[in-house]
Design a protein around this motif. Structure first.
Motif, mmCIF file in Angstrom:
data_model
loop_
_atom_site.group_PDB
_atom_site.id
_atom_site.type_symbol
_atom_site.label_atom_id
_atom_site.label_comp_id
_atom_site.label_asym_id
_atom_site.label_seq_id
_atom_site.Cartn_x
_atom_site.Cartn_y
_atom_site.Cartn_z
ATOM 1 N N LEU A 218 0.871 -1.171 0.000
ATOM 2 C CA LEU A 218 0.000 0.000 0.000
ATOM 3 C C LEU A 218 0.908 1.222 0.000
ATOM 4 O O LEU A 218 1.602 1.485 0.985
ATOM 5 C CB LEU A 218 -0.917 0.001 1.219
ATOM 6 C CG LEU A 218 -1.911 1.167 1.341
ATOM 7 C CD1 LEU A 218 -2.906 1.151 0.186
ATOM 8 C CD2 LEU A 218 -2.645 1.116 2.680
ATOM 9 N N VAL A 219 0.937 1.960 -1.102
ATOM 10 C CA VAL A 219 1.823 3.111 -1.259
ATOM 11 C C VAL A 219 1.027 4.391 -1.062
ATOM 12 O O VAL A 219 -0.006 4.593 -1.709
ATOM 13 C CB VAL A 219 2.491 3.126 -2.654
ATOM 14 C CG1 VAL A 219 3.346 4.375 -2.831
ATOM 15 C CG2 VAL A 219 3.340 1.887 -2.849
ATOM 16 N N ILE A 220 1.496 5.257 -0.172
ATOM 17 C CA ILE A 220 0.899 6.569 0.044
ATOM 18 C C ILE A 220 1.743 7.577 -0.730
ATOM 19 O O ILE A 220 2.954 7.671 -0.509
ATOM 20 C CB ILE A 220 0.892 6.953 1.542
ATOM 21 C CG1 ILE A 220 0.408 5.785 2.402
ATOM 22 C CG2 ILE A 220 0.080 8.213 1.772
ATOM 23 C CD1 ILE A 220 -0.960 5.289 2.068
ATOM 24 N N THR A 221 1.138 8.326 -1.643
ATOM 25 C CA THR A 221 1.914 9.250 -2.452
ATOM 26 C C THR A 221 1.048 10.393 -2.966
ATOM 27 O O THR A 221 -0.164 10.238 -3.125
ATOM 28 C CB THR A 221 2.578 8.523 -3.650
ATOM 29 O OG1 THR A 221 3.396 9.443 -4.375
ATOM 30 C CG2 THR A 221 1.538 7.942 -4.590
ATOM 31 N N HIS A 222 1.680 11.558 -3.181
ATOM 32 C CA HIS A 222 0.998 12.638 -3.894
ATOM 33 C C HIS A 222 1.503 12.736 -5.329
ATOM 34 O O HIS A 222 1.070 13.593 -6.088
ATOM 35 C CB HIS A 222 1.193 13.982 -3.170
ATOM 36 C CG HIS A 222 2.601 14.495 -3.223
ATOM 37 N ND1 HIS A 222 3.519 14.235 -2.251
ATOM 38 C CD2 HIS A 222 3.245 15.248 -4.154
ATOM 39 C CE1 HIS A 222 4.670 14.811 -2.560
ATOM 40 N NE2 HIS A 222 4.537 15.431 -3.710
#
Length: 574
Positions: A218-222
């Motif tokens: 699960l990658v959190i990115t903007h």
């Protein structure tokens, strides 16, 4: 990207249903996540994208049982491996976190203990989660460092964090996250602060873990480009709600929600080309400037003639603890020559340690060169006296990278913007007040923010304040050192548009330093590429980006993530 297990066959490892998260802020409850639904299967990479405050990190922290004291889960379920993580006790969570659930934080420098060797920190995780002996844990730590691609892993294990590059430190964090053999990895902005080539290597590592190891990620990115390149599915959040989800081709190729379309329009892209801005209505004529009685310069027609800045054969060496190489001297800038024209934007790109920020400081005479000559408007800046240096400081101003750290938290916006006016003795108190109001209007900030302090502003507002402060003495040159790297894509676009408007309005010259080539593509007339202190290529932006002459430039361009997503979203050819 093809996942290790076909997605219609892989069971969901993580299932989030109707998740709602609230925070207690100033005595009232603020809802950060509202009825979120998503899932991640074994061997799958899911990217949570959205701007600051969208709720993506709150979802990650809820999954990890790491919400801050003011936060709590008020509804929903987090199913993982037969457990409901939303209802686990802290004691039970400690048995799951680190073992079945791994976490890769954003900033390796603040996440690694500077007093302990890398191997010791990975070994500690192994001993906690695998109950191995000290000798066995040390052996496994070296194996993990090797698995994540660290060269000479046994040697790296004996080093301290400050002795490794940013990419190496991030790999060490991945190794520590793998210590418990987790089934799910949560990666919170794992590549935000990294150069494009290092970023590619780290993302390759995560992709390999998902494909070959069957680990759910699960990658959190903007960063939409990262999501486009690496995710099997993209989930878009806004104000705590999931507004869109699907495959990268579906979300980026045919976005349904206006917010997703706005993010795509704001994201920097190599296909977008140079931002060209019209003169804003009601603003002054573009061009160079002359000094008015009030202490600032009014726009006039552009002038021709000699370059504003000329750098000839400049070298900068720093003394370092004695090594076998360079006899204790490190050459940060090596025989560099370039010019910056009036009203021109020169983009300077390169990886960390390439010398680009050092060169910017040399041009501002914040540090003297070891050799070579730098001329500002025809005058060698090494020859100016104290009074001349003071004049140079007014004519060439710096916009820093981090709007959170570059503004004095104790001062109001009015005091911050007025600071250079006071320092350079420009105008009386009444004139300075008028100038501050004019500057806030010029950078698009309402006047009622003047009495607020930086903590009461958003990141984009803070960077606008920083730009207003730099413009206060009416400079001819703005040196922008990574001015948008800490900002969300929509705020990045606003700041880049603002700089383009100001350049047109005031005839500014810009030296724009960045490791983000997609951002440089949008702002630069010419581009210089630095590597190991040397300027390996310089030329018009179109030439450097479409017909690069140096192999290193081609390597940088090839490493940029998401090069196809801009054309998928717009339907245009690159």
């Amino acid at each position: 990207m093809t996942p290790a297990v076909p997605q219609d066959e892989a069971p969901d490892l993580l299932t989030i249903e109707d998740l709602t998260v609230e925070y207690l802020v100033g005595g009232r409850r603020v809802r950060a996540v509202e009825q979120a639904d998503l899932s991640v299967s074994s061997g799958e990479i899911v990217a949570l994208v959205g701007e600051s405050g969208s709720g993506k990190s709150s979802i990650a922290h809820a999954v990890l049982g790491a919400l801050p004291a003011a936060g709590r889960i008020v509804g929903g379920r987090i199913g993982f491996d037969g457990l409901d993580l939303a209802r686990l006790s802290e004691r039970r969570f400690n048995q799951v976190r680190g073992r079945s659930l791994g976490f890769i934080p954003q900033d390796p420098m603040s996440s690694l203990n500077p007093l302990h060797r890398i191997g010791t920190q990975v070994t500690e995780s192994i001993r906690i989660h695998r109950s191995a002996s000290r000798a066995e844990a040390a052996r496994q730590a070296v194996e993990l460092l090797d698995r994540v691609g660290l060269p000479e892993p046994a040697a790296r294990a004996r080093q301290f964090p400050h002795e490794l590059s940013g990419g190496m430190r991030q790999r060490a964090l991945i190794a520590a996250a793998l210590a418990g053999a987790p089934r799910l990895l949560v990666a919170d902005e794992p590549t935000t602060a990294l150069d494009v080539t290092v970023q590619k290597v780290i993302l390759d590592d995560l992709s390999a873990l998902a494909r070959s190891g069957g680990i759910a990620v699960l990658v959190i990115t903007h960063d939409l480009a990262v999501a486009a390149d690496r995710a099997d599915r993209i989930v878009v959040l806004r104000h705590g709600r999931i507004v869109e989800s699907g495959t990268p081709d579906a979300v980026l190729g045919a976005p349904c929600h206006p917010y997703t379309r706005m993010l795509l329009a704001s994201a920097p892209s190599l296909a977008a080309g140079r931002r060209r801005r019209s003169r804003p209505a009601g603003r002054s004529t573009p061009g160079a400037t002359v000094t008015e009685p009030g202490g600032h310069r009014a726009p006039v027609a552009p002038t021709s003639g000699r370059d504003l800045v000329r750098v000839d054969g400049v070298t900068k060496e720093f003394r370092v603890p004695h090594t076998d190489r360079n006899q204790g001297w490190f050459r940060a800038v090596d025989d560099v020559s370039l010019t910056i024209g009036r009203g021109e934007t020169l983009g300077l790109v390169g990886e960390s340690g390439s010398g680009k920020s050092t060169l910017a400081r040399l041009i501002l005479r914040l540090t003297p060169p070891t050799a070579g000559r730098i001329a500002y408007d025809g005058t060698d800046i090494a020859d100016v006296d104290r009074r001349g240096l003071r004049g140079l400081r007014a004519r060439a101003q710096l916009v820093y990278q981090n709007p959170y750290g570059s503004l004095n938290p104790r001062l109001t916006v009015r005091q911050i913007v007025a600071e250079p006016l006071v320092g350079f003795g420009i105008g009386d108190r009444s004139a300075r007040g008028r100038r501050v109001r004019e500057l806030l209007d010029q950078v698009g900030l309402p006047g009622d923010l003047a009495e607020r302090r930086p903590a009461e502003l958003s990141g984009g507002q803070r960077q606008r304040v920083a730009i207003a402060r730099a413009l206060a003495p009416s400079p001819e040159l703005l040196v922008c050192d990574e001015p948008v790297s800490a900002l969300d894509v929509s705020i990045q676009a606003q700041i880049l548009d603002l700089l383009a408007d100001l350049q047109v309005e005031l005839g500014l010259s810009l030296l724009f330093v960045s490791h983000d080539l997609a951002v440089i593509r949008q702002v630069a007339d010419r581009v210089g590429v630095m590597r190991a202190g040397r300027l390996v290529e310089i030329g018009p932006a179109d030439q450097v980006f479409h017909r690069p002459g140096h192999g290193y430039t081609r390597t940088l361009l090839a490493a940029i993530p998401g090069q196809g997503f801009g054309t998928r979203a717009t339907g245009r050819a690159a």
